[in-house]
Write an enzyme that holds these catalytic residues in place. Structure first.
Site, PDB file in Angstrom:
ATOM      1  CG  HIS B 196      -1.855   1.173   1.230  1.00 49.60           C
ATOM      2  ND1 HIS B 196      -3.150   1.091   0.776  1.00 49.60           N
ATOM      3  CD2 HIS B 196      -1.680   2.470   1.580  1.00 49.60           C
ATOM      4  CE1 HIS B 196      -3.717   2.275   0.853  1.00 49.60           C
ATOM      5  NE2 HIS B 196      -2.856   3.134   1.344  1.00 49.60           N
ATOM      6  CB  CYS B 197       2.133   3.289  -2.658  1.00 54.60           C
ATOM      7  SG  CYS B 197       3.338   4.595  -2.935  1.00 54.60           S
ATOM      8  N   PRO B 198       1.505   5.037   0.374  1.00 57.20           N
ATOM      9  CG  PRO B 198       2.762   5.711   2.223  1.00 57.20           C
ATOM     10  CD  PRO B 198       2.583   4.600   1.265  1.00 57.20           C
ATOM     11  N   GLY B 201      -1.517   7.047  -2.504  1.00 54.78           N
ATOM     12  CA  GLY B 201      -2.801   6.943  -1.820  1.00 54.78           C
ATOM     13  C   GLY B 201      -3.638   5.757  -2.264  1.00 54.78           C
TER      14      GLY B 201
END
Lengths: 154, 368
Positions: B196-198, B201
């Site tokens: 999950h790439c912040p 998003g």
């Protein structure tokens, strides 16, 4: 048990009619994915025991095998898919907004195949195949209708 | 009897949820419901159980937590903006017209691939239907009763000669397919889950990994290009004994730090693509080391770098499985009969009420 209010008697009648026209569900059988070849979409061809008295084993296996072949066609790595991928990359993937992908075209073919199989083979035997895309390509759901001798399963 | 139906609130039901309104409190509501059903045909995105946001009537999907996406966009837009406004005119004059053209192409590519990564369904798996969940529970119970001492709720499959364990997802109520993982941020099982790439998003998974890869690669080139141009601009200005380069400080700082991290990340993902691994598998060391004395090998690799790259980056685009814009099946509740119609308790007997828990429109397990 509460008395049927006069305002909903019409709906009571309608429901009873619908119950007669569409026999209630007896049970469901789920054909699981076969992961022995990797993550490609492939379903197990093992004949479930619940269908033994309902449909011919060979017919069932042919249906599942055809489905597997169609999914293999959709996911096939070859010149066509690479060309589609490169074109998409060059257009920064905006081409997907206008064109249908090869996978989507094959999915439509699969829907038509399942509808055809339901009409010709499964519905007359009180069974209903659900398109795997409606179950996230996880299972082939086969609904077994009670044999009431009232119409077909659909 | 009536109280059993009134306790069930369809709004708390997981997908598929019935499209008709909650249990009636009076007879007149039953007459309005057929008309309400026809008018309020709901789309599946409106009852989606994961932590996602939808726009344009389900056409666009976004993770509920956008992370630092605004910062990512801000940095790209501000740095590129400063480059086009201050550096390009000077470099066009002193060098070549190609500078803004190349910069423009890279900028557009970066933006589009970023938006594609953020707004695309990463490969979310829809949760199991109640019937499917019940069938799986039955199989789990049968395998326990059979005396087979396996870890609870795991299934072993052999994939290309390698034994792989499939875990049961208690949220989605299914055995996760291989390479699928449940993202705690989005509360979804995602196929070929990478991470999950912040910064974007969103999860990076089967359907948007190629966008993510091209985003970081193009961003590496874009950042390096701006860094190079700004350095050239600085050098030329020093030659001409000019001293006003305050805007260049910001560009240089941003680009200098970005280049190392983004080029490094691109290199890492190039290795992953070439070996057909995911970040998740690499971190967990799934395909390194040994298992039971035998060295584990990646069963998904095509054993050919070119084929691995082509299959991941240029392979067929898989469809979205969550069918966000599909309509909820209204007639499913009516067709299944037997106490399924909760608006009409008068039709039910005591036995039919006991059947309610097995109704396909109603959950067998409490909503998670």
């Amino acid at each position: 048990m509460l008395p049927c209010p006069s305002s909903s008697r019409g709906k009571c009648k309608l429901l009873r009619l619908q119950e007669l026209q569409t026999p209630p569900v007896s049970s469901k059988v789920f054909i699981q994915r076969d992961y022995t070849s990797g993550t490609i979409c492939r379903f197990q061809t093992k004949f479930p025991s619940e269908l033994e008295n309902r449909v011919d084993k060979q017919q069932f296996e042919d249906t599942i095998q055809t489905l597997n072949n169609l999914y293999a066609e959709a996911e096939k790595l070859g010149g066509r898919s690479y060309l589609e991928g490169c074109l998409a990359c060059l257009t920064a993937y905006t081409v997907f907004l206008c064109l249908e992908t090869h996978y989507e075209k094959v999915l439509k073919k699969i829907s038509r195949f399942i509808k055809d199989q339901n009409e010709k083979i499964y519905a007359p035997r009180g069974l209903l195949l659900t398109d795997p895309i409606e179950r996230g390509l996880r299972v082939v759901e086969i609904t077994i209708f009670e044999d009431r001798g009232v119409g077909s399963g659909r | 009897m009536k109280n059993d139906y009134q306790q069930i609130d369809p709004k708390t039901l997981p997908m598929p949820a019935p499209s008709h309104p909650p249990a009636p409190r009076g007879g007149d509501q039953e007459e309005r419901q057929p008309q309400e059903q026809r008018r309020k045909a709901r789309r599946k995105w409106q009852v989606f159980p994961g932590r996602n946001r939808f726009f344009c009537d389900g056409r666009i999907i976004l993770a509920r937590k956008s992370g630092v996406l605004p910062l990512t966009l801000g940095l790209i837009l501000v740095t590129s903006g400063l480059f086009f406004v201050f550096d390009c005119p000077f470099l066009v004059q002193h060098l070549t017209m190609c500078v803004p053209v190349i910069g423009g192409v890279l900028f557009v590519f970066v933006l589009i691939t970023l938006l594609q990564t953020t707004l695309t369904d990463p490969g979310i798996l829809p949760r199991a239907t109640p019937d499917e969940a019940a069938d799986i529970e039955k199989q789990i119970d049968e395998s326990r009763n059979g005396g087979y001492q396996s870890p609870p709720r795991t299934r072993e499959v052999e994939i290309n000669g390698q034994v792989v364990k499939l875990k049961y997802c208690p949220t989605c109520k299914m055995f996760r397919p291989p390479r699928t993982s449940h993202c705690r941020v989005c509360d979804n099982c995602v196929e070929r889950f990478d991470h999950h790439c912040p910064w974007v998003g969103n999860c990076v998974g089967k359907r948007n990994y190629r966008f993510f890869y091209f985003f970081i690669v193009s961003l590496s080139f874009h950042t390096a290009f701006i860094f190079g141009c700004v350095t050239t601009h600085l050098a030329l200005m020093i030659q001409e004994h000019e001293t006003s380069f305050s805007h260049m400080d910001l560009e240089l700082v941003v680009c200098f730090f970005s280049v190392w991290s983004i080029v490094g990340l691109s290199g890492f993902h190039t290795y992953l693509v070439a070996s057909n691994r995911t970040t998740n598998e690499d971190i967990k060391g799934s395909w390194s080391g040994k298992s039971g004395g035998e060295p584990v090998t990646n069963p998904y690799s095509h054993r050919n770098i070119c084929k691995n790259c082509c299959s991941i980056l240029c392979g067929p685009m898989p469809p979205s499985l969550i069918d966000r814009r599909g309509f909820l099946p209204e007639d499913e509740c009516v067709q299944t009969g037997d106490g399924g119609d909760i608006e009409l308790p008068v039709l039910t007997t005591k036995n039919e009420i006991n059947m309610v828990g097995k109704h396909p429109c109603l959950p067998l397990h409490p909503a998670v």
